[in-house]
Scaffold this active site. Structure first.
Site, PDB file in Angstrom:
ATOM      1  N   LYS A 111       0.846  -1.195   0.000  1.00 33.97           N
ATOM      2  CA  LYS A 111       0.000   0.000   0.000  1.00 33.97           C
ATOM      3  C   LYS A 111       0.882   1.247   0.000  1.00 33.97           C
ATOM      4  CE  LYS A 111      -3.816   0.211   2.319  1.00 33.97           C
ATOM      5  NZ  LYS A 111      -4.936   0.309   1.391  1.00 33.97           N
ATOM      6  N   TYR A 114       2.424   2.800   3.326  1.00 34.81           N
ATOM      7  CA  TYR A 114       3.682   2.228   3.822  1.00 34.81           C
ATOM      8  C   TYR A 114       4.844   2.544   2.879  1.00 34.81           C
ATOM      9  CZ  TYR A 114       1.547  -0.197   7.736  1.00 34.81           C
ATOM     10  OH  TYR A 114       0.913  -0.476   8.922  1.00 34.81           O
ATOM     11  N   ARG A 116       5.397   5.053   1.036  1.00 34.75           N
ATOM     12  CA  ARG A 116       5.835   6.445   1.183  1.00 34.75           C
ATOM     13  C   ARG A 116       6.594   6.691   2.479  1.00 34.75           C
ATOM     14  NH1 ARG A 116       1.153   9.760  -1.950  1.00 34.75           N
ATOM     15  NH2 ARG A 116       0.797   8.126  -3.468  1.00 34.75           N
ATOM     16  N   GLU A 137       6.277 -10.032   4.002  1.00 36.65           N
ATOM     17  CA  GLU A 137       7.659  -9.644   4.273  1.00 36.65           C
ATOM     18  C   GLU A 137       7.739  -8.119   4.267  1.00 36.65           C
ATOM     19  OE1 GLU A 137       7.167 -11.548   1.211  1.00 36.65           O
ATOM     20  OE2 GLU A 137       7.323 -13.504   2.170  1.00 36.65           O
ATOM     21  N   GLN A 156      -2.183  -4.771  -1.179  1.00 36.06           N
ATOM     22  CA  GLN A 156      -3.333  -5.011  -2.042  1.00 36.06           C
ATOM     23  C   GLN A 156      -3.095  -6.232  -2.916  1.00 36.06           C
ATOM     24  OE1 GLN A 156      -4.560  -2.510  -5.558  1.00 36.06           O
ATOM     25  NE2 GLN A 156      -6.322  -2.163  -4.232  1.00 36.06           N
TER      26      GLN A 156
END
Length: 188
Positions: A111, A114, A116, A137, A156
């Site tokens: 996503k 995370y 960024r 992971e 996703q």
């Protein structure tokens, strides 16, 4: 091969138990404030991270060997959030249990929330007829500690349906990660 929409994902989850537990909509607030969203999106499904983590450690000074993995390379942790040390790594699992149809391949992407923050989520493809909890992971690429939230969205899943049925599925070849539950370490 085509990517599948939210309607297809809902149908497969409800009719065939492809995702359990399943959230038919997109959850952005859990009643206690904003969260990293999870549930069905336009062309995918945002999975949640369970509260079980394995945090990489070098305290035992072992070598990371995928053919002879030493479980002492990880420290077990259970909690609402996990702090991944700088430039380190942690494993977790999805809350959701998946049963992939024989004509479907699933690819996972992290996503943006995370990504960024410098946290990379890696998951290998879910092959036709694979089933289990997905081992996640997390790589913290930053020089600072990073926080991963349990029970919230982390990645996703994108579903690709083939026009043809594969001749040999993951289940047919008795794949080593078939039916995994919990956080699963490397196997050979």
């Amino acid at each position: 091969m085509s990517i599948k929409s939210d309607n297809w994902i809902r149908r497969m989850a409800v009719d065939q138990g492809m995702i359990e537990p399943f959230e038919a909509g997109q959850v952005k607030d859990n009643g206690n404030g904003r969260i990293v969203s999870y549930g069905t999106s336009s062309y995918g499904y945002d999975v949640r991270c369970a509260d079980e983590f394995k945090i990489f450690t070098n305290i035992n000074s072992t070598i990371v060997d995928p053919k002879d993995f030493d479980s002492r390379n990880f420290v077990d942790f259970k909690g609402d959030c996990c702090i991944v040390p700088p430039n380190s790594f942690a494993l977790a699992r999805t809350i959701e249990f998946f049963r992939i149809p024989r004509n479907v391949l699933v690819v996972c992407l992290g996503k943006s929330t995370y990504a960024r923050c410098g946290i990379i989520v890696n998951v290998t493809p879910l092959e036709p007829e694979w089933e289990g909890h997905v081992t996640l992971e997390f790589s913290n690429t930053t020089p600072l500690p990073a926080k991963i939230y349990a029970n919230e969205g982390v990645a996703q899943m994108l579903f690709f349906e083939s026009d043809d049925i594969c001749s040999t599925s993951y289940k047919d070849r008795a794949g080593k990660y078939q039916g995994q539950r919990g956080v699963t370490l490397p196997k050979t």
